[in-house]
Write a protein that holds these residues in place. Structure first.
Motif, PDB file in Angstrom:
ATOM      1  N   ALA A 203      -2.114  15.532  -1.635  1.00 30.78           N
ATOM      2  CA  ALA A 203      -2.173  16.797  -0.903  1.00 30.78           C
ATOM      3  C   ALA A 203      -0.973  17.683  -1.190  1.00 30.78           C
ATOM      4  CB  ALA A 203      -2.282  16.527   0.599  1.00 30.78           C
ATOM      5  N   ALA A 204       0.146  17.065  -1.600  1.00 24.07           N
ATOM      6  CA  ALA A 204       1.356  17.834  -1.904  1.00 24.07           C
ATOM      7  C   ALA A 204       1.238  18.581  -3.236  1.00 24.07           C
ATOM      8  CB  ALA A 204       2.566  16.912  -1.937  1.00 24.07           C
ATOM      9  N   GLY A 205       0.177  18.306  -3.981  1.00 25.92           N
ATOM     10  CA  GLY A 205      -0.047  19.010  -5.236  1.00 25.92           C
ATOM     11  C   GLY A 205       0.856  18.578  -6.366  1.00 25.92           C
ATOM     12  N   LYS A 206       1.334  17.327  -6.327  1.00 21.07           N
ATOM     13  CA  LYS A 206       2.204  16.830  -7.389  1.00 21.07           C
ATOM     14  C   LYS A 206       1.441  16.737  -8.708  1.00 21.07           C
ATOM     15  CE  LYS A 206       5.265  14.117  -4.396  1.00 21.07           C
ATOM     16  NZ  LYS A 206       5.873  12.793  -4.158  1.00 21.07           N
ATOM     17  N   SER A 207       2.145  16.956  -9.808  1.00 22.50           N
ATOM     18  CA  SER A 207       1.496  16.903 -11.121  1.00 22.50           C
ATOM     19  C   SER A 207       1.055  15.491 -11.470  1.00 22.50           C
ATOM     20  CB  SER A 207       2.441  17.431 -12.205  1.00 22.50           C
ATOM     21  OG  SER A 207       3.648  16.669 -12.244  1.00 22.50           O
ATOM     22  N   ARG A 208       1.764  14.496 -10.954  1.00 24.39           N
ATOM     23  CA  ARG A 208       1.376  13.107 -11.150  1.00 24.39           C
ATOM     24  C   ARG A 208       1.603  12.351  -9.845  1.00 24.39           C
ATOM     25  NH1 ARG A 208       3.718  10.195 -16.319  1.00 24.39           N
ATOM     26  NH2 ARG A 208       5.730  10.794 -15.410  1.00 24.39           N
ATOM     27  N   VAL A 209       0.725  11.416  -9.568  1.00 27.81           N
ATOM     28  CA  VAL A 209       0.830  10.623  -8.335  1.00 27.81           C
ATOM     29  C   VAL A 209       0.843   9.146  -8.703  1.00 27.81           C
ATOM     30  CG1 VAL A 209      -0.257  12.345  -6.854  1.00 27.81           C
ATOM     31  CG2 VAL A 209      -1.682  10.667  -8.040  1.00 27.81           C
ATOM     32  N   LEU A 210       1.401   8.334  -7.812  1.00 24.64           N
ATOM     33  CA  LEU A 210       1.480   6.901  -8.060  1.00 24.64           C
ATOM     34  C   LEU A 210       0.151   6.248  -7.680  1.00 24.64           C
ATOM     35  CD1 LEU A 210       3.432   4.609  -8.937  1.00 24.64           C
ATOM     36  CD2 LEU A 210       3.909   4.258  -6.507  1.00 24.64           C
ATOM     37  N   ALA A 211      -0.452   5.557  -8.646  1.00 21.94           N
ATOM     38  CA  ALA A 211      -1.706   4.841  -8.415  1.00 21.94           C
ATOM     39  C   ALA A 211      -1.436   3.354  -8.525  1.00 21.94           C
ATOM     40  CB  ALA A 211      -2.763   5.271  -9.423  1.00 21.94           C
ATOM     41  N   ARG A 212      -1.804   2.613  -7.500  1.00 25.08           N
ATOM     42  CA  ARG A 212      -1.588   1.163  -7.472  1.00 25.08           C
ATOM     43  C   ARG A 212      -2.895   0.456  -7.797  1.00 25.08           C
ATOM     44  NH1 ARG A 212       1.644   3.422  -3.502  1.00 25.08           N
ATOM     45  NH2 ARG A 212       3.819   2.720  -3.489  1.00 25.08           N
ATOM     46  N   ALA A 213      -2.898  -0.306  -8.872  1.00 23.91           N
ATOM     47  CA  ALA A 213      -4.076  -1.045  -9.301  1.00 23.91           C
ATOM     48  C   ALA A 213      -3.734  -2.524  -9.414  1.00 23.91           C
ATOM     49  CB  ALA A 213      -4.585  -0.508 -10.633  1.00 23.91           C
ATOM     50  N   ASN A 214      -4.721  -3.351  -9.669  1.00 27.27           N
ATOM     51  CA  ASN A 214      -4.481  -4.797  -9.757  1.00 27.27           C
ATOM     52  C   ASN A 214      -3.545  -5.159 -10.895  1.00 27.27           C
ATOM     53  OD1 ASN A 214      -6.179  -5.094  -7.607  1.00 27.27           O
ATOM     54  ND2 ASN A 214      -7.739  -6.273  -8.662  1.00 27.27           N
ATOM     55  N   ASP A 215      -3.549  -4.359 -11.948  1.00 27.55           N
ATOM     56  CA  ASP A 215      -2.683  -4.665 -13.092  1.00 27.55           C
ATOM     57  C   ASP A 215      -1.354  -3.929 -13.035  1.00 27.55           C
ATOM     58  OD1 ASP A 215      -3.707  -2.167 -13.546  1.00 27.55           O
ATOM     59  OD2 ASP A 215      -4.253  -2.518 -15.637  1.00 27.55           O
ATOM     60  N   GLY A 216      -1.023  -3.364 -11.889  1.00 33.47           N
ATOM     61  CA  GLY A 216       0.276  -2.716 -11.730  1.00 33.47           C
ATOM     62  C   GLY A 216       0.168  -1.287 -11.239  1.00 33.47           C
ATOM     63  N   ALA A 217       1.310  -0.684 -10.975  1.00 37.18           N
ATOM     64  CA  ALA A 217       1.367   0.697 -10.497  1.00 37.18           C
ATOM     65  C   ALA A 217       1.805   1.613 -11.627  1.00 37.18           C
ATOM     66  CB  ALA A 217       2.338   0.807  -9.320  1.00 37.18           C
ATOM     67  N   ARG A 218       1.238   2.822 -11.655  1.00 35.84           N
ATOM     68  CA  ARG A 218       1.590   3.782 -12.702  1.00 35.84           C
ATOM     69  C   ARG A 218       1.406   5.197 -12.183  1.00 35.84           C
ATOM     70  NH1 ARG A 218      -2.885   1.119 -14.037  1.00 35.84           N
ATOM     71  NH2 ARG A 218      -1.808  -0.177 -15.555  1.00 35.84           N
ATOM     72  N   LEU A 219       2.145   6.120 -12.763  1.00 29.81           N
ATOM     73  CA  LEU A 219       1.980   7.528 -12.430  1.00 29.81           C
ATOM     74  C   LEU A 219       0.817   8.098 -13.232  1.00 29.81           C
ATOM     75  CD1 LEU A 219       5.722   8.659 -12.352  1.00 29.81           C
ATOM     76  CD2 LEU A 219       4.167   8.544 -10.390  1.00 29.81           C
ATOM     77  N   VAL A 220      -0.092   8.795 -12.559  1.00 27.79           N
ATOM     78  CA  VAL A 220      -1.254   9.351 -13.242  1.00 27.79           C
ATOM     79  C   VAL A 220      -1.402  10.823 -12.881  1.00 27.79           C
ATOM     80  CG1 VAL A 220      -2.439   7.121 -13.280  1.00 27.79           C
ATOM     81  CG2 VAL A 220      -2.850   8.698 -11.383  1.00 27.79           C
ATOM     82  N   ALA A 221      -1.920  11.591 -13.827  1.00 26.88           N
ATOM     83  CA  ALA A 221      -2.177  13.012 -13.575  1.00 26.88           C
ATOM     84  C   ALA A 221      -3.544  13.210 -12.939  1.00 26.88           C
ATOM     85  CB  ALA A 221      -2.093  13.781 -14.892  1.00 26.88           C
ATOM     86  N   ASP A 222      -4.458  12.271 -13.219  1.00 29.14           N
ATOM     87  CA  ASP A 222      -5.819  12.378 -12.720  1.00 29.14           C
ATOM     88  C   ASP A 222      -6.264  11.015 -12.181  1.00 29.14           C
ATOM     89  OD1 ASP A 222      -8.480  12.761 -12.200  1.00 29.14           O
ATOM     90  OD2 ASP A 222      -9.054  13.356 -14.232  1.00 29.14           O
ATOM     91  N   PRO A 223      -6.221  10.828 -10.854  1.00 33.52           N
ATOM     92  CA  PRO A 223      -6.587   9.517 -10.298  1.00 33.52           C
ATOM     93  C   PRO A 223      -8.067   9.178 -10.443  1.00 33.52           C
ATOM     94  CG  PRO A 223      -6.176  11.098  -8.545  1.00 33.52           C
ATOM     95  CD  PRO A 223      -5.757  11.753  -9.816  1.00 33.52           C
ATOM     96  N   TRP A 224      -8.896  10.132 -10.830  1.00 30.06           N
ATOM     97  CA  TRP A 224     -10.312   9.848 -11.032  1.00 30.06           C
ATOM     98  C   TRP A 224     -10.641   9.475 -12.463  1.00 30.06           C
ATOM     99  CZ3 TRP A 224      -8.734  13.724  -7.658  1.00 30.06           C
ATOM    100  CH2 TRP A 224      -8.985  13.449  -6.309  1.00 30.06           C
TER     101      TRP A 224
END
Length: 227
Positions: A203-224
């Motif tokens: 909601a803050a409109g960040k260019s990349r957000v932290l996505a937590r998945a089973n194989d680790g966490a990573r910054l992504v530009a498009d969580p979909w």
């Protein structure tokens, strides 16, 4: 998890994608295998509530990564559950309409949950699949007192399809209004194809957000976009 048991499978054993159980699901167990390095409080906690929470980690075939909750915030133990020891599963969304015990309903987290149920039903956001996680979800599933007066309300919102930013912002605003009226904080995580993403970050409109998945966490530009 604050502490984690050594895996009961070989380090080089192939990891499999878990589809039957998802992060934040609550597993009712017939038994909990003893781990050599488990804290002393684990057996008492399991006797009080024979449940484990599915966590984000890869596991070998026949196992699922999960965690045991103790009586305090510092008591969290990551472990590995044998599929054959799982009796049943409770998903967060199955708890969205569950009422707490009458004598516990006045706690802020449950007041916020009740208000959120009404708010979702009365808005254009009622198509989202969601439910409580964390201490509130655990108490609703187990009927064991877990939350305190200072507990936040944690919720999971499933968002498998791309969502417009305006809708994300509306969700964030709705949760903020409910939380303010209830006198607590609502922490919402969105379940996307890339993993769990904090609603506040998106909601803050960040260019990349932290996505937590089973194989680790990573910054992504498009969580979909699946990782």
């Amino acid at each position: 998890m604050r502490v984690c048991a050594a895996p009961p499978f070989a380090v080089d054993a192939p990891r499999v994608k878990q589809t039957r159980w998802r992060a934040h699901d609550l597993l009712r167990l017939e038994r909990l295998a003893i781990a050599e390095d488990e804290p002393c409080w684990v057996r008492e906690a399991f006797a009080r509530a024979p449940f484990a929470v599915v966590r984000r980690a890869e596991a070998a075939a026949g196992f699922v990564a999960a965690g045991v909750r103790g009586a305090t915030r510092s008591q969290r133990f990551g472990t590995w559950i044998n599929d054959q020891d799982i009796e049943s599963c409770v998903s967060p969304e199955s708890l969205s309409d569950v009422e707490p015990l009458a004598e516990r309903a006045a706690w802020p987290a449950f007041v916020a949950l009740a208000a959120l149920q009404r708010a979702f039903a009365g808005s254009g956001l009622n198509t989202f699949v969601w439910g409580p996680t964390g201490s509130a979800g655990f108490e609703l599933a187990t009927r064991v007192p877990t939350i305190s007066a200072s507990s936040d309300l944690d919720i999971l919102i499933r968002m498998p399809d791309r969502c417009e930013w305006a809708t994300v912002a509306a969700l964030s605003d709705l949760l903020a209004q409910v939380a303010q009226r209830a006198g607590t904080r609502i922490d919402a995580q969105l379940e996307t194809p890339s993993g769990g993403v904090a609603l506040a970050e998106l909601a803050a409109g960040k260019s990349r957000v932290l996505a937590r998945a089973n194989d680790g966490a990573r910054l992504v530009a498009d969580p979909w976009q699946p990782s």
